[in-house]
Every structure is written in C-alpha cells, then in structure tokens.
Design a protein around this motif. Structure first.
Motif, short mmCIF file in Angstrom:
data_model
loop_
_atom_site.label_atom_id
_atom_site.label_comp_id
_atom_site.label_asym_id
_atom_site.label_seq_id
_atom_site.Cartn_x
_atom_site.Cartn_y
_atom_site.Cartn_z
N PRO A 69 0.83 -1.21 0.00
CA PRO A 69 0.00 0.00 0.00
C PRO A 69 0.86 1.27 0.00
O PRO A 69 1.92 1.31 0.62
CB PRO A 69 -0.81 -0.12 1.31
CG PRO A 69 -0.79 -1.57 1.64
CD PRO A 69 0.53 -2.09 1.15
N ILE A 70 0.39 2.28 -0.70
CA ILE A 70 1.13 3.54 -0.79
C ILE A 70 1.35 4.15 0.59
O ILE A 70 2.42 4.69 0.88
CB ILE A 70 0.36 4.54 -1.69
CG1 ILE A 70 0.21 3.96 -3.10
CG2 ILE A 70 1.09 5.87 -1.74
CD1 ILE A 70 1.51 3.66 -3.78
N ILE A 71 0.35 4.04 1.45
CA ILE A 71 0.43 4.65 2.77
C ILE A 71 1.57 4.05 3.59
O ILE A 71 2.11 4.69 4.50
CB ILE A 71 -0.92 4.50 3.51
CG1 ILE A 71 -1.04 5.50 4.66
CG2 ILE A 71 -1.12 3.09 3.97
CD1 ILE A 71 -1.20 6.91 4.22
N ALA A 72 1.96 2.79 3.28
CA ALA A 72 3.04 2.15 4.02
C ALA A 72 4.39 2.79 3.72
O ALA A 72 5.33 2.69 4.52
CB ALA A 72 3.08 0.65 3.69
N TRP A 73 4.52 3.43 2.55
CA TRP A 73 5.78 4.06 2.17
C TRP A 73 5.95 5.45 2.78
O TRP A 73 7.07 5.97 2.79
CB TRP A 73 5.88 4.17 0.64
CG TRP A 73 6.04 2.85 -0.04
CD1 TRP A 73 5.08 2.13 -0.68
CD2 TRP A 73 7.24 2.08 -0.15
NE1 TRP A 73 5.59 0.97 -1.18
CE2 TRP A 73 6.93 0.92 -0.87
CE3 TRP A 73 8.55 2.28 0.29
CZ2 TRP A 73 7.87 -0.06 -1.17
CZ3 TRP A 73 9.49 1.30 0.00
CH2 TRP A 73 9.15 0.15 -0.71
N VAL A 74 4.88 6.04 3.27
CA VAL A 74 4.95 7.42 3.76
C VAL A 74 5.94 7.56 4.91
O VAL A 74 6.85 8.41 4.85
CB VAL A 74 3.55 7.94 4.15
CG1 VAL A 74 3.65 9.33 4.77
CG2 VAL A 74 2.64 7.98 2.93
N PRO A 75 5.84 6.78 6.00
CA PRO A 75 6.82 6.95 7.09
C PRO A 75 8.25 6.62 6.67
O PRO A 75 9.21 7.24 7.16
CB PRO A 75 6.32 5.99 8.18
CG PRO A 75 5.43 5.03 7.49
CD PRO A 75 4.83 5.76 6.35
N ILE A 76 8.40 5.66 5.75
CA ILE A 76 9.74 5.30 5.28
C ILE A 76 10.36 6.45 4.50
O ILE A 76 11.52 6.82 4.70
CB ILE A 76 9.69 4.03 4.42
CG1 ILE A 76 9.17 2.85 5.24
CG2 ILE A 76 11.06 3.71 3.83
CD1 ILE A 76 8.94 1.59 4.44
N LEU A 77 9.58 7.05 3.59
CA LEU A 77 10.09 8.16 2.79
C LEU A 77 10.33 9.40 3.65
O LEU A 77 11.25 10.17 3.37
CB LEU A 77 9.10 8.48 1.66
CG LEU A 77 8.99 7.39 0.58
CD1 LEU A 77 7.88 7.72 -0.40
CD2 LEU A 77 10.32 7.25 -0.16
N ILE A 78 9.52 9.59 4.68
CA ILE A 78 9.76 10.70 5.59
C ILE A 78 11.08 10.50 6.33
O ILE A 78 11.86 11.44 6.54
CB ILE A 78 8.59 10.85 6.58
CG1 ILE A 78 7.34 11.35 5.84
CG2 ILE A 78 8.94 11.81 7.71
CD1 ILE A 78 6.10 11.40 6.70
N LEU A 79 11.36 9.24 6.70
CA LEU A 79 12.63 8.94 7.36
C LEU A 79 13.81 9.18 6.43
O LEU A 79 14.85 9.70 6.85
CB LEU A 79 12.61 7.48 7.84
CG LEU A 79 13.90 6.96 8.52
CD1 LEU A 79 14.15 7.71 9.82
CD2 LEU A 79 13.79 5.46 8.77
N TRP A 80 13.65 8.83 5.15
CA TRP A 80 14.73 8.99 4.18
C TRP A 80 14.88 10.44 3.71
O TRP A 80 16.00 10.94 3.58
CB TRP A 80 14.47 8.10 2.97
CG TRP A 80 14.60 6.64 3.24
CD1 TRP A 80 15.14 6.05 4.36
CD2 TRP A 80 14.18 5.56 2.39
NE1 TRP A 80 15.07 4.69 4.27
CE2 TRP A 80 14.49 4.35 3.07
CE3 TRP A 80 13.57 5.49 1.16
CZ2 TRP A 80 14.22 3.10 2.53
CZ3 TRP A 80 13.30 4.24 0.60
CH2 TRP A 80 13.62 3.06 1.28
#
Length: 278
Positions: free
Chosen positions: A129-140
């Motif tokens: 799901p796209i929403i699962a990438w949000v915290p990861i991309l915020i971390l990166w």
C-alpha cells in the motif's frame, strides 16, 4: 420491378436509420438525466433523514450544513489555499510518475529480458500500500515536499507502467510486419506504429494514475503536513468538525472529477482517430 424494390429498400433503410437515431438520442438524454438525478435523490434522502433525526448530526451533518461550510471556506479562501497546495504536489508527483511509468513500460514492452529482470522486483513492490511508504520516505527524505511528491509519483508509476506494457505488447503484428517489410527504422516503427497503437492503453493507465495520485497526496498529508487538503481533513478530525472534514472530502471529489474530465477531453483530442476513445 427492380427499381421499385430498390426504392422500397432505400425507404426502409432510411426509416430504420431515423428510428435508430431517435432511439440513440433518447437513450443519451435518459443517461444524462439519470447521471444527475441519482446524486440529487441521494442528497434529498440524506437531507430528509437528517431533518427527521434519523441521522446523528454530530457524526454525519446534513447536506445543507456541509454545503454552507463548503461555501464559507471557499469564500474565506481557506479551501482554495489548501487545495492549491495539494494540487501542486499532485501535478509534480503525477508528471514524474507518468514519465517514469511510460519509460519503464516501454522498455519492458520492447525488451523481453528487461521485463523478465524486473517482473519479480515490481511484483513484490506493487502490492505494498502507498500509505506504508509514507513513514519510510519521511525517514529517508524528511518531512518536506520531496517525500510527498515521491509518494505521489510512486502511486502513479505502476498503473501507467502496466498499461504501457500491455499497450505495446498488444500492437497488431500485421502492422509491424508491414513496417519491417518497408524497411523502416526501429525509431520510426516505435514512434509511428507501436506508440500510436499503445496510446489508448497508456491513457487508461494515466487516468487510473490520476486517481491514485490524489489518494496518495491525501494519505501523505494526513500523516505529515502543515498544509494541504489532507491536513485540513486531519486537523478537522482532531477538532471534531465533521462538516469541515466532509467539505474537504467533497472538494477532493469535485477537483478529481474536473481533472478526469479534462484528461478525457485531451484523450479524445489525441485519439480522435480511435473509435474506442469516444
């Protein structure tokens, strides 16, 4: 005798044509009526149920209340301010996702080995799901615009890529055989035969990607943002303002519908030669 039969057949064909034209016009008008009548009936039933106390106003306000809130937010400029921020993010991420999706889809559609190499990678990543990438991309990438634009591009990429692959691989082999027999260059075959044949499928992916782009930006703004329509909905939820939340949701739907209408107009203009694009 022959001429009389011929005149009779012509007359029958003309009457059949007129009848089919009338039926077609009637069906078209009926479809337009149903298109607008259905939401009107739903809103009317919703309003009546709200006035009779069948619906809890603190959970689901009446359409008149939501409409008043929407008008007040539009008049104050608050709604357009948040929408413009989200729209700018969508445009950036959407264009990036479309470009990358068409490039990757073209390579996979033309080069079988490249398709084989990327099938497993994309097959694992695509269901996430796209929403699962949000915290990861915020971390990166941090909480700034780049993470939100990347989320939108990520969501747009896969439907565009998959439809591009399908369109290119569905090119009629007869057209390719004619092009090869005329000794056309590979670039010319790609631009004059393969791409025009794949455009209907590519436009389908582009339209699907637009809807996912809007869902992606709202998801990103719900988690980490200080502006945008997703932030507006999230903040209204914290303040227990369902009318503001629903006004934001409805505005997303309206803008998304207008963008889809614009995209369909562009599609009809580009694919006016294709009967399936009507």
């Amino acid at each position: 005798m022959y001429s009389s039969c011929l005149r009779y057949l012509r007359g029958e064909m003309y009457m059949s044509f007129k009848m089919n034209t009338k039926i077609s016009r009637f069906d078209k008008r009926l479809n337009i009526l149903l298109m607008f009548l259905t939401p009107v009936l739903i809103v009317a039933a919703w309003q009546i149920a709200s006035e009779n106390g069948k619906i809890n106003a603190s959970v689901l306000p009446s359409p008149f209340t939501i409409g008043g809130t929407l008008a007040a937010m539009a008049q104050s400029g608050e709604l357009f301010q948040h929408l413009s921020v989200s729209l700018l993010r969508v445009i950036k991420g959407y264009l990036l996702g479309c470009i990358l999706g068409i490039i990757a889809g073209t390579l996979m559609g033309l080069i079988r080995k490249f398709e084989s190499a990327m099938t497993l990678v994309f097959g694992i990543i695509r269901p996430i799901p796209i929403i699962a990438w949000v915290p990861i991309l915020i971390l990166w990438m941090g909480i700034d615009e780049s993470s939100k634009v990347t989320v939108i591009a990520f969501g747009t990429f896969f439907p565009v890529m998959l439809n591009t692959v399908y369109g290119i691989q569905s090119t009629d082999k007869k057209y390719l055989e004619v092009a090869y027999s005329l000794e056309k260059s590979p670039v010319r075959i790609l631009l004059r035969v393969i791409f025009p044949s794949a455009l209907p499928a590519i436009f389908t992916g582009i339209r699907i990607g637009l809807g996912i782009a809007w869902m992606s930006v709202v998801g990103a703004e719900l988690i980490a943002a200080s502006s945008g329509i997703g932030y507006l909905i999230s903040y209204a939820g914290q303040l227990s303002q369902p009318d503001v939340m629903l006004a934001g949701v409805i505005s997303i739907g309206i803008v998304g519908l207008l963008l889809d209408i614009l995209l369909r107009a562009v599609e009809r203009l580009v694919l006016k030669w294709n009967i399936t694009s009507k």
